[in-house]
Every structure is written in C-alpha cells, then in structure tokens.
Design a protein around this motif. Structure first.
Motif, PDB file in Angstrom:
ATOM      1  N   LYS A   1      -2.689  -0.134  -7.245  1.00  0.00           N
ATOM      2  CA  LYS A   1      -2.602   0.181  -6.338  1.00  0.00           C
ATOM      3  C   LYS A   1      -2.412   1.913  -6.147  1.00  0.00           C
ATOM      4  O   LYS A   1      -1.669   2.629  -6.774  1.00  0.00           O
ATOM      5  CB  LYS A   1      -1.263   0.111  -6.415  1.00  0.00           C
ATOM      6  N   PHE A   2      -2.728   2.051  -4.994  1.00  0.00           N
ATOM      7  CA  PHE A   2      -2.178   4.055  -4.456  1.00  0.00           C
ATOM      8  C   PHE A   2      -1.755   3.893  -3.449  1.00  0.00           C
ATOM      9  O   PHE A   2      -2.004   3.279  -2.231  1.00  0.00           O
ATOM     10  CB  PHE A   2      -4.256   3.825  -4.473  1.00  0.00           C
ATOM     11  N   LYS A   3      -1.312   5.104  -3.209  1.00  0.00           N
ATOM     12  CA  LYS A   3      -0.515   5.330  -2.309  1.00  0.00           C
ATOM     13  C   LYS A   3      -1.915   6.195  -1.680  1.00  0.00           C
ATOM     14  O   LYS A   3      -1.693   7.828  -2.202  1.00  0.00           O
ATOM     15  CB  LYS A   3       1.235   5.734  -2.538  1.00  0.00           C
ATOM     16  N   ILE A   4      -1.701   6.185  -0.715  1.00  0.00           N
ATOM     17  CA  ILE A   4      -1.867   7.198   0.030  1.00  0.00           C
ATOM     18  C   ILE A   4      -1.159   8.438   1.102  1.00  0.00           C
ATOM     19  O   ILE A   4      -1.220   7.158   2.334  1.00  0.00           O
ATOM     20  CB  ILE A   4      -3.954   6.968   1.105  1.00  0.00           C
TER      21      ILE A   4
ATOM     22  N   LEU B   1     -10.529  11.929   7.902  1.00  0.00           N
ATOM     23  CA  LEU B   1      -9.206  11.008   7.634  1.00  0.00           C
ATOM     24  C   LEU B   1      -8.519  12.436   8.433  1.00  0.00           C
ATOM     25  O   LEU B   1      -7.644  11.952   9.297  1.00  0.00           O
ATOM     26  CB  LEU B   1      -8.493  10.483   6.671  1.00  0.00           C
ATOM     27  N   ALA B   2      -8.573  13.643   7.275  1.00  0.00           N
ATOM     28  CA  ALA B   2      -8.066  14.518   7.837  1.00  0.00           C
ATOM     29  C   ALA B   2      -8.331  15.055   9.094  1.00  0.00           C
ATOM     30  O   ALA B   2      -7.035  15.960   9.785  1.00  0.00           O
ATOM     31  CB  ALA B   2      -8.601  16.484   6.576  1.00  0.00           C
ATOM     32  N   LYS B   3      -8.821  15.519   9.895  1.00  0.00           N
ATOM     33  CA  LYS B   3      -9.369  15.584  11.686  1.00  0.00           C
ATOM     34  C   LYS B   3      -8.531  14.617  12.053  1.00  0.00           C
ATOM     35  O   LYS B   3      -8.514  15.314  13.485  1.00  0.00           O
ATOM     36  CB  LYS B   3     -10.858  15.003  11.363  1.00  0.00           C
ATOM     37  N   LYS B   4      -7.809  13.479  12.163  1.00  0.00           N
ATOM     38  CA  LYS B   4      -6.797  12.533  12.648  1.00  0.00           C
ATOM     39  C   LYS B   4      -5.584  13.912  12.670  1.00  0.00           C
ATOM     40  O   LYS B   4      -4.943  13.809  13.929  1.00  0.00           O
ATOM     41  CB  LYS B   4      -6.178  11.954  12.364  1.00  0.00           C
ATOM     42  N   LYS B   5      -5.389  15.059  11.987  1.00  0.00           N
ATOM     43  CA  LYS B   5      -4.146  16.160  12.088  1.00  0.00           C
ATOM     44  C   LYS B   5      -3.111  14.985  12.428  1.00  0.00           C
ATOM     45  O   LYS B   5      -2.452  15.424  13.604  1.00  0.00           O
ATOM     46  CB  LYS B   5      -4.638  16.763  13.340  1.00  0.00           C
ATOM     47  N   LYS B   6      -2.527  13.425  11.785  1.00  0.00           N
ATOM     48  CA  LYS B   6      -1.268  13.361  11.993  1.00  0.00           C
ATOM     49  C   LYS B   6      -0.416  12.867  10.450  1.00  0.00           C
ATOM     50  O   LYS B   6      -1.379  13.019   9.234  1.00  0.00           O
ATOM     51  CB  LYS B   6      -2.090  12.141  12.555  1.00  0.00           C
ATOM     52  N   SER B   7      -0.004  12.960  10.194  1.00  0.00           N
ATOM     53  CA  SER B   7       0.887  12.381   8.477  1.00  0.00           C
ATOM     54  C   SER B   7       0.908  11.099   8.954  1.00  0.00           C
ATOM     55  O   SER B   7       0.841  10.373  10.290  1.00  0.00           O
ATOM     56  CB  SER B   7       2.621  13.147   8.894  1.00  0.00           C
ATOM     57  N   TYR B   8       0.464  10.481   7.883  1.00  0.00           N
ATOM     58  CA  TYR B   8       0.850   8.743   7.567  1.00  0.00           C
ATOM     59  C   TYR B   8       0.701   8.413   6.299  1.00  0.00           C
ATOM     60  O   TYR B   8       0.317   9.619   5.220  1.00  0.00           O
ATOM     61  CB  TYR B   8      -0.435   7.675   8.378  1.00  0.00           C
ATOM     62  N   THR B   9       0.990   7.553   5.966  1.00  0.00           N
ATOM     63  CA  THR B   9       1.141   7.173   4.255  1.00  0.00           C
ATOM     64  C   THR B   9       0.307   5.676   4.308  1.00  0.00           C
ATOM     65  O   THR B   9       0.411   5.061   5.682  1.00  0.00           O
ATOM     66  CB  THR B   9       2.714   6.458   3.967  1.00  0.00           C
ATOM     67  N   ALA B  10      -0.363   5.299   3.733  1.00  0.00           N
ATOM     68  CA  ALA B  10      -0.770   3.986   3.146  1.00  0.00           C
ATOM     69  C   ALA B  10      -0.870   3.038   2.153  1.00  0.00           C
ATOM     70  O   ALA B  10      -1.296   4.243   1.463  1.00  0.00           O
ATOM     71  CB  ALA B  10      -2.174   3.688   4.497  1.00  0.00           C
TER      72      ALA B  10
ATOM     73  N   MET C   1      -9.580  10.523  -6.023  1.00  0.00           N
ATOM     74  CA  MET C   1      -8.217   9.865  -6.980  1.00  0.00           C
ATOM     75  C   MET C   1      -8.660   8.907  -8.127  1.00  0.00           C
ATOM     76  O   MET C   1      -9.524   8.356  -9.033  1.00  0.00           O
ATOM     77  CB  MET C   1      -7.878   8.596  -5.838  1.00  0.00           C
ATOM     78  N   VAL C   2      -7.458   9.167  -9.248  1.00  0.00           N
ATOM     79  CA  VAL C   2      -7.310   9.133 -10.810  1.00  0.00           C
ATOM     80  C   VAL C   2      -6.504   7.732 -10.646  1.00  0.00           C
ATOM     81  O   VAL C   2      -5.322   8.111 -10.377  1.00  0.00           O
ATOM     82  CB  VAL C   2      -7.564  10.017 -11.577  1.00  0.00           C
ATOM     83  N   ALA C   3      -6.595   6.654 -10.938  1.00  0.00           N
ATOM     84  CA  ALA C   3      -5.445   5.330 -11.120  1.00  0.00           C
ATOM     85  C   ALA C   3      -4.599   5.468 -12.656  1.00  0.00           C
ATOM     86  O   ALA C   3      -5.832   5.968 -14.005  1.00  0.00           O
ATOM     87  CB  ALA C   3      -6.144   4.324 -11.004  1.00  0.00           C
ATOM     88  N   ASN C   4      -4.107   5.980 -12.873  1.00  0.00           N
ATOM     89  CA  ASN C   4      -2.901   6.320 -14.104  1.00  0.00           C
ATOM     90  C   ASN C   4      -1.715   4.501 -13.879  1.00  0.00           C
ATOM     91  O   ASN C   4      -1.294   3.958 -14.227  1.00  0.00           O
ATOM     92  CB  ASN C   4      -2.258   7.128 -14.661  1.00  0.00           C
ATOM     93  N   LYS C   5      -2.434   4.036 -15.765  1.00  0.00           N
ATOM     94  CA  LYS C   5      -0.877   3.079 -15.711  1.00  0.00           C
ATOM     95  C   LYS C   5      -1.345   3.095 -17.461  1.00  0.00           C
ATOM     96  O   LYS C   5      -2.376   2.759 -18.967  1.00  0.00           O
ATOM     97  CB  LYS C   5      -2.155   1.406 -15.544  1.00  0.00           C
ATOM     98  N   SER C   6      -0.348   3.434 -17.841  1.00  0.00           N
ATOM     99  CA  SER C   6       0.384   3.559 -19.405  1.00  0.00           C
ATOM    100  C   SER C   6      -0.600   4.614 -20.155  1.00  0.00           C
ATOM    101  O   SER C   6      -1.246   3.806 -20.899  1.00  0.00           O
ATOM    102  CB  SER C   6       0.946   2.020 -19.872  1.00  0.00           C
ATOM    103  N   LYS C   7      -1.093   5.447 -19.440  1.00  0.00           N
ATOM    104  CA  LYS C   7      -1.722   6.361 -20.144  1.00  0.00           C
ATOM    105  C   LYS C   7      -3.158   5.680 -20.477  1.00  0.00           C
ATOM    106  O   LYS C   7      -3.731   6.733 -20.711  1.00  0.00           O
ATOM    107  CB  LYS C   7      -0.825   7.243 -21.806  1.00  0.00           C
ATOM    108  N   ARG C   8      -3.483   4.576 -19.982  1.00  0.00           N
ATOM    109  CA  ARG C   8      -4.598   4.252 -20.078  1.00  0.00           C
ATOM    110  C   ARG C   8      -5.143   4.059 -17.929  1.00  0.00           C
ATOM    111  O   ARG C   8      -4.344   4.596 -17.427  1.00  0.00           O
ATOM    112  CB  ARG C   8      -5.010   2.886 -20.176  1.00  0.00           C
TER     113      ARG C   8
END
Length: 91
Positions: free
Chosen positions: A84-87, A22-31, A1-8
C-alpha cells in the motif's frame, strides 16, 4: 518509491517522467494505491484504493500505474500483500 515492511523491502520505482505529468497539475492531492506482486516481482494487479477527488489526476495515476510492470527486485518470501502506497502532492 520503495515499499518497506518490517525492515524488509522490495524495490518499487515509478518512472520520474510520468510523475512530472502529475506535478504539472499544480494541485495538492492524496491518493492510496495498492499493488500486488508475483513471486518474480512482476505486477499482478494494482488498485487505486482511494482516489484524489480529481478525475484527471486519478486517470493519470492509473495510466502511470499501468506502465509499471515489474519491481526492481522480487518480494521477500512471505511479504504481506497488497503493498500500500500513499501518494501525496503538496503544491
């Protein structure tokens, strides 16, 4: 993952083999995850700000984040924190 904030950015990379667990869980989610970095790029703390509504997935996310010790580079001076990340998984 790469975090971006105002092109920085600050290179944040999570080990891909842990993401496969996590992918083996075979379930949609958001955190939502918040990460704070020290000036040298080491992680000072993290927080699972919004869980996935699945305790098993949340536990895996916290385990994965606990293994993340340092960003690929130091954050730029003045970079707002936390980062802040949305996974999301859409299996």
């Amino acid at each position: 993952m790469v975090a971006n904030k105002s092109k920085r950015h600050c290179g944040l990379y999570l080990p891909i083999n842990h993401l496969f667990k996590l992918a083996k869980k075979k379930k949609s989610y958001t955190a939502i995850v918040k990460i704070w970095l020290n000036p040298d790029g080491t992680v000072s703390r993290f927080d699972l700000a919004k869980g996935s509504n699945d305790p098993d997935i949340d536990k895996l996310l916290e385990k994965l984040l606990g293994k993340f010790k340092k960003a690929g580079e130091a954050p730029p001076p003045g970079m707002e924190q936390p980062i802040k990340f949305k996974i999301s998984s859409r299996l």
